[in-house]
Design an enzyme around this catalytic site. Sequence first.
Site, mmCIF file in Angstrom:
data_model
loop_
_atom_site.group_PDB
_atom_site.id
_atom_site.type_symbol
_atom_site.label_atom_id
_atom_site.label_comp_id
_atom_site.label_asym_id
_atom_site.label_seq_id
_atom_site.Cartn_x
_atom_site.Cartn_y
_atom_site.Cartn_z
ATOM 1 N N LYS A 217 0.833 -1.204 0.000
ATOM 2 C CA LYS A 217 0.000 0.000 0.000
ATOM 3 C C LYS A 217 0.873 1.262 0.000
ATOM 4 C CE LYS A 217 -2.969 3.111 0.718
ATOM 5 N NZ LYS A 217 -4.270 3.437 0.291
ATOM 6 N N ARG A 224 3.407 6.841 -6.908
ATOM 7 C CA ARG A 224 2.700 7.961 -7.550
ATOM 8 C C ARG A 224 3.346 9.288 -7.144
ATOM 9 N NH1 ARG A 224 -1.736 8.361 -10.726
ATOM 10 N NH2 ARG A 224 -3.272 9.981 -10.304
ATOM 11 N N HIS A 255 6.708 7.565 -26.209
ATOM 12 C CA HIS A 255 7.621 6.422 -26.160
ATOM 13 C C HIS A 255 6.883 5.258 -25.499
ATOM 14 C CE1 HIS A 255 10.860 3.824 -24.884
ATOM 15 N NE2 HIS A 255 11.679 4.477 -25.713
ATOM 16 N N ARG A 257 7.630 2.973 -23.555
ATOM 17 C CA ARG A 257 7.935 2.591 -22.161
ATOM 18 C C ARG A 257 8.094 3.800 -21.235
ATOM 19 N NH1 ARG A 257 9.932 -0.837 -25.567
ATOM 20 N NH2 ARG A 257 11.829 0.334 -25.960
ATOM 21 N N CYS A 271 -3.424 11.046 1.452
ATOM 22 C CA CYS A 271 -2.766 9.751 1.241
ATOM 23 C C CYS A 271 -1.389 9.909 0.620
ATOM 24 C CB CYS A 271 -3.624 8.887 0.328
ATOM 25 S SG CYS A 271 -5.351 8.865 0.831
ATOM 26 N N LYS A 416 -1.534 24.019 -14.272
ATOM 27 C CA LYS A 416 -2.004 22.747 -14.851
ATOM 28 C C LYS A 416 -1.958 22.720 -16.378
ATOM 29 C CE LYS A 416 -3.067 19.668 -12.920
ATOM 30 N NZ LYS A 416 -2.199 18.591 -12.325
HETATM 31 N N1 SAJ Z 1 -1.608 14.791 -8.877
HETATM 32 C C1 SAJ Z 1 -0.720 15.514 -9.673
HETATM 33 N N2 SAJ Z 1 -0.384 15.000 -10.897
HETATM 34 C C2 SAJ Z 1 -0.903 13.842 -11.363
HETATM 35 C C3 SAJ Z 1 -1.803 13.098 -10.551
HETATM 36 C C4 SAJ Z 1 -2.139 13.603 -9.302
HETATM 37 O O1 SAJ Z 1 -0.226 16.581 -9.278
HETATM 38 O O2 SAJ Z 1 -0.564 13.458 -12.488
HETATM 39 C C5 SAJ Z 1 -1.980 15.314 -7.535
HETATM 40 C C6 SAJ Z 1 -3.477 15.610 -7.388
HETATM 41 O O3 SAJ Z 1 -3.811 16.858 -7.922
HETATM 42 C C7 SAJ Z 1 -3.636 15.532 -5.890
HETATM 43 C C8 SAJ Z 1 -2.622 14.454 -5.485
HETATM 44 O O4 SAJ Z 1 -1.733 14.308 -6.584
HETATM 45 O O5 SAJ Z 1 -3.266 16.760 -5.273
HETATM 46 C C9 SAJ Z 1 -3.227 13.097 -5.137
HETATM 47 O O6 SAJ Z 1 -4.279 12.769 -6.038
HETATM 48 P P1 SAJ Z 1 -4.471 11.306 -6.660
HETATM 49 O O7 SAJ Z 1 -5.645 11.341 -7.545
HETATM 50 O O8 SAJ Z 1 -3.201 10.855 -7.258
HETATM 51 O O9 SAJ Z 1 -4.699 10.356 -5.389
HETATM 52 P P2 SAJ Z 1 -5.659 10.367 -4.087
HETATM 53 O O10 SAJ Z 1 -4.881 10.937 -2.957
HETATM 54 O O11 SAJ Z 1 -7.006 10.926 -4.348
HETATM 55 O O12 SAJ Z 1 -5.847 8.761 -3.889
HETATM 56 C C10 SAJ Z 1 -4.686 7.922 -3.793
HETATM 57 C C11 SAJ Z 1 -4.872 6.718 -4.755
HETATM 58 N N3 SAJ Z 1 -3.597 6.025 -4.883
HETATM 59 C C12 SAJ Z 1 -3.055 5.749 -6.081
HETATM 60 O O13 SAJ Z 1 -3.559 6.097 -7.131
HETATM 61 C C13 SAJ Z 1 -1.787 4.965 -6.074
HETATM 62 C C14 SAJ Z 1 -5.970 5.801 -4.224
HETATM 63 O O14 SAJ Z 1 -6.077 4.627 -5.024
HETATM 64 C C15 SAJ Z 1 -5.668 5.402 -2.777
HETATM 65 O O15 SAJ Z 1 -6.659 4.525 -2.250
HETATM 66 C C16 SAJ Z 1 -5.635 6.668 -1.954
HETATM 67 O O16 SAJ Z 1 -4.555 7.484 -2.445
HETATM 68 C C17 SAJ Z 1 -5.421 6.279 -0.503
HETATM 69 O O17 SAJ Z 1 -6.427 6.244 0.250
HETATM 70 O O18 SAJ Z 1 -4.300 5.923 -0.134
#
Ligand code: SAJ
Length: 420
Positions: A217, A224, A255, A257, A271, A416
């Site tokens: 987890k 990410r 690309h 990969r 999270c 963004k």
């Molecule tokens: N963000 C970016 N760039 C991106 C993607 C996201 O800046 O390309 C930012 C978002 O704007 C936000 C933050 O990251 O501020 C987090 O957003 P998110 O959509 O990536 O994730 P969360 O926090 O809503 O949910 C995550 C998820 N984890 C993953 O995708 C690996 C979710 O599946 C988990 O269950 C959750 O955390 C958790 O509870 O841990």
Amino acid sequence: MAFETISVIGLGYIGLPTAAMFAAHGKKVVGVDVNQHAVDTINRGEIHIVEPDLDALVAQGVAKGRLKAVTTPEPADAFLIAVPTPFEEDESATVPKPDLKFIRAACTALAPVLKKGDLVILESTSPVGATEKVVEWLSEARSDLTFPSEGSAKMDVYVAHCPERVLPGHVVRELIENDRVIGGITPECSAKAVELYQSFVKGECVVTNARTAEMAKLTENASRDVSIAFANELSIICDETDIDVWELIALANRHPRVNILQPGPGVGGHCIAVDPWFIVSRSPASARLIKTAREVNDSKPAWVIEKVKLAVVDFLGENSTKSISDIKIACYGLAFKPDIDDLRESPALNIARELTALYKSSVISVEPNVETQSVVSGVNLVAFNEAELANIHVLLVDHKEFKSMSKPNGLIVDTKGIWK
Ligand code: SAJ
């Protein structure tokens, strides 16, 4: 053994949907929460959190008599712990550490009603070793029962870790469809947990041990975070070298990969900006990349604020008769990610607040998902059309409303990349 009665401890963003899902699949569910307001709301068939489709699920569960909420645990066949794991309150700590006090309190609360054959599952995002702690705390409270230990097949109660992995906004669907990682203290514990989740999970229930499940987890969210930090670092490098970072990432992602995520104003939510610290605090010398990624993402809001300050200097340079009190700076979006109303740990909100503290009434904010000023302090929330007249436009969240509008007139700080 069929699990007839399920108890879910902690009725928040994960616990309540999970409880309602078990109820929808024929289980008798007793939800437990220390928050009397949450308990009363649920017992009226209503919800105290925002999550699509959850209201109907809870209303139906309560109406059918399958779901009820209480403040003190009652006997059940399986207990799921879904309580928060915040940081320890230590202002001086350079690396935040997880505080397991709510998990411990849940163990203390449920221990008196545990009986032979029960299953206890820790769903809260937890540092490595937390499930073993659950076993320790439960056995301290119930010396009359035998708890599982690695390599021993003798146990009265089964204990496993099964981390929640659902995306806020899509919880109801992802609870059913996502694969589950199930880490029992022993293989027998894992088998019991698989049996329980298979009552509604359509994804695969993949079995491992408790420590690996805990780390899985944390790894998902740290992965990410690192990918977003890479994108955020690129955005700063591109700004210095006069390259459009969004075009660059789109090109690189062609690309086969390469798959770079998107830069933004920083990483928010409860999270991704939190969980990587659980790895860093346990392995501070080794988790160098994960720590640096956290620092890169945490420093992005300050960089955005500097860009706005430079825009103010540029505007005043071009309009020598004007002073700062003549300028309007509009911040677009306050939520922590697009198309939600969740303001917690939001870099956008922090940036808007800091700019408002700096430039006072010159700063206005627009957030289409928040209806009234009363739910958000430290910013001047205005109607959408008021922002159009601003001199400096700061795009902080890529909400659909901002994506569909045309690029406003004036100086632009677009975190963004939606106003080309
Ligand atoms: N963000 C970016 N760039 C991106 C993607 C996201 O800046 O390309 C930012 C978002 O704007 C936000 C933050 O990251 O501020 C987090 O957003 P998110 O959509 O990536 O994730 P969360 O926090 O809503 O949910 C995550 C998820 N984890 C993953 O995708 C690996 C979710 O599946 C988990 O269950 C959750 O955390 C958790 O509870 O841990």
